[in-house]
Design an enzyme around this catalytic site. Structure first.
Site, PDB file in Angstrom:
ATOM      1  N   HIS A  66      12.062   5.076  20.652  1.00  0.00           N
ATOM      2  CA  HIS A  66      12.720   5.942  21.633  1.00  0.00           C
ATOM      3  C   HIS A  66      14.210   5.600  21.733  1.00  0.00           C
ATOM      4  CE1 HIS A  66      12.837   8.082  25.667  1.00  0.00           C
ATOM      5  NE2 HIS A  66      13.948   7.363  25.702  1.00  0.00           N
ATOM      6  N   GLU A  67      14.501   4.305  21.863  1.00  0.00           N
ATOM      7  CA  GLU A  67      15.904   3.892  22.002  1.00  0.00           C
ATOM      8  C   GLU A  67      16.676   4.138  20.705  1.00  0.00           C
ATOM      9  OE1 GLU A  67      16.957   3.452  24.950  1.00  0.00           O
ATOM     10  OE2 GLU A  67      14.904   3.434  25.712  1.00  0.00           O
TER      11      GLU A  67
HETATM   12 ZN   LIG Z   1      15.702   7.508  26.808  1.00  0.00          ZN
END
Ligand SMILES: [Zn+2]
Ligand SMILES: [Zn+2]
Length: 153
Positions: A66-67
């Site tokens: 996600h990051e």
């Molecule tokens: Zn995020």
């Protein structure tokens, strides 16, 4: 997991799933409360919540992905925010987590032990051992230790 292992893992996932190197720093940040990680627009480093490790590696890797979606899209000048279709698409492609699960709630408990039958009891607050006695044998309780327990999600 050491900070060095975290850095290595992020670099590995970046190459494996994004086909691009991760060339900045990945660090643990214990001050993150409800988020699993954070991408910093100014210096491009990533913060990760060490508590998320308790959710298992699959979840933690989902957070890393996600990051990395924020990271690679931002550096490429594409839509890197949650609302952007490019972000949503890359997240789906790489199998990143949409939301980090909330970290387990933790509470401090005091442990008392019966001096007669050795049964242990946990209390959230300090008790008066002159007044409170063992529920099993009515023996005298003695303070043993303070610990942190997880209440789950
Ligand atoms: Zn995020
Ligand atoms: Zn007892």
């Amino acid at each position: 997991m050491t900070p060095f292992e975290l850095q290595e893992l992020v670099e590995k996932i970046s190459l494996e799933f994004f086909d691009k190197p991760f060339q900045h720093k990945a660090v643990f940040n214990a001050r993150l409360k409800t988020t699993g990680g954070r991408y910093h627009l100014n210096d491009h480093h990533l913060d990760f919540n060490p508590k998320m490790l308790t959710q298992g590696m699959e979840v933690f890797i989902g957070i890393i992905k996600h990051e990395l979606c924020h990271y690679h899209l931002h550096l490429a000048g594409k839509g890197y925010q949650h609302k952007d279709w490019e972000f949503k698409e890359l997240l789906t492609q790489t199998g990143g987590l949409r939301f980090a699960p909330s970290p387990p709630r933790e509470v401090k408990v005091l442990i008392y032990q019966c001096q007669n039958c050795e049964k242990c009891v946990q209390r959230r607050q300090r008790i008066n051992t002159e007044r409170y006695v063992c529920g099993a044998c009515r023996g005298k309780l003695q303070y043993l230790d303070t610990t942190i327990i997880s209440l789950g999600k």
